[in-house]
Design a protein around this motif. Structure first.
Motif: not given
Ligand code: SAH
Length: 262
Positions: A146-148, A154, A156, A165, A168, A171, A175
């Motif tokens: 998960t990017a969050m 955020l 990566a 991902f 995301a 965003q 990202l």
């Protein structure tokens, strides 16, 4: 339960098209008395359990929210009443599905559960694009990320040959920056697929450096972002996909498909 089955069955509904549920999932659903369902599940699944009471507990980040505590309480309440409860989740319950919290809430009340797997979005996207997530010789590992973060930041990573991902979609520009920070080269292929597996699926091809351009096409839609080996189109599929994206409805995707003109 007198039939020996656990009172609660978690079912992965698949990525959004009703026919991507498993046969076991469909059978368990057909036996349900109460179904607690998520926003990302296909309404057509109702036809599999018209007898059941369907309760919407959907919580997409940016729509209305039913708190997790309330969902846990509803699960316990219905199961304690001796009803056959199905908890229908988008994709697979074990992937970013907060399954652990719901299982723990049930266990705290001495209630047992069964988990029926489903097709997670990353897999649905790979199938739809015909882009295997692993490749002999070059793609030995896949990571679902998960990017969050929990704090809403955020993040990566670069922890596998193919990194997919989730969450995301809103965003993508940020990202892209985080991917560079994580060490992904600017030219790394990136494929974005929104509503993967559904009839209105959209996809687009980018590089890490140009990922921000995907924002408009996929705006407001659940999307997975595949980075690295598994994002690259196979040569024959790339040619076909370049042709197909001449459809004016997919103009942004056309622009970003990086293949020689067939
Ligand atoms: N349990 C789900 C994931 C839930 S988290 C699964 O296994 O797929 C929600 C995120 O999943 C969305 O923000 C999006 O990143 C992704 N997602 C869910 N359905 C999707 C779909 N049909 N196409 C693309 N991404 C999807």
């Amino acid at each position: 339960m007198d039939n020996g089955l656990p009172p609660v069955v978690f079912i992965g509904a698949g990525p959004g098209a009703a026919d991507l549920i498993t046969v076991r999932g469909a059978r368990r659903l057909a036996a349900a008395e109460v179904v607690l369902f998520d926003a990302l599940t296909d309404p057509a699944l109702r036809e599999l359990a018209p007898q059941a009471r369907w309760v919407d507990v959907g919580k997409r980040g940016f729509c209305h929210a039913t708190g997790q505590t309330r969902i846990n309480a509803l699960l316990v309440k219905f199961a304690s009443q001796g009803l056959r409860v199905v908890r229908l989740k988008g994709g697979d319950p074990s992937v970013f599905g907060r399954l652990e919290e719901e299982l723990l809430a049930l266990a705290a009340e001495g209630l047992t559960a069964e988990v029926v797997p489903g097709v997670t979005a990353a897999i649905a996207a790979a199938a739809a694009m015909q882009r295997p997530l692993t490749r002999r010789g070059s793609g030995r590992s896949v990571s679902l990320s998960t990017a969050m973060t929990r704090a809403g930041e955020l993040l990566a990573t670069r922890s596998a040959d193919t990194e997919v991902f989730y969450m995301a979609g809103r965003q993508l520009a940020a990202l892209a920056r985080r991917l560079r920070d994580a060490g992904w080269p600017a030219e790394t292929p990136v494929c974005v697929v929104s509503r993967a597996g559904c009839t209105d699926q959209l996809s687009s091809d980018h590089r890490v450096a140009t990922l921000a351009e995907a924002s408009v096409l996929h705006s407001g839609r659940p999307a997975v972002v595949t980075v690295g080996v598994g994002a690259a189109a196979l040569p024959h599929v790339a040619a076909r996909q370049a042709l197909r994206t001449r459809d004016p409805a997919c103009v942004p995707a056309t622009r970003s498909v990086k293949t020689p003109n067939p």
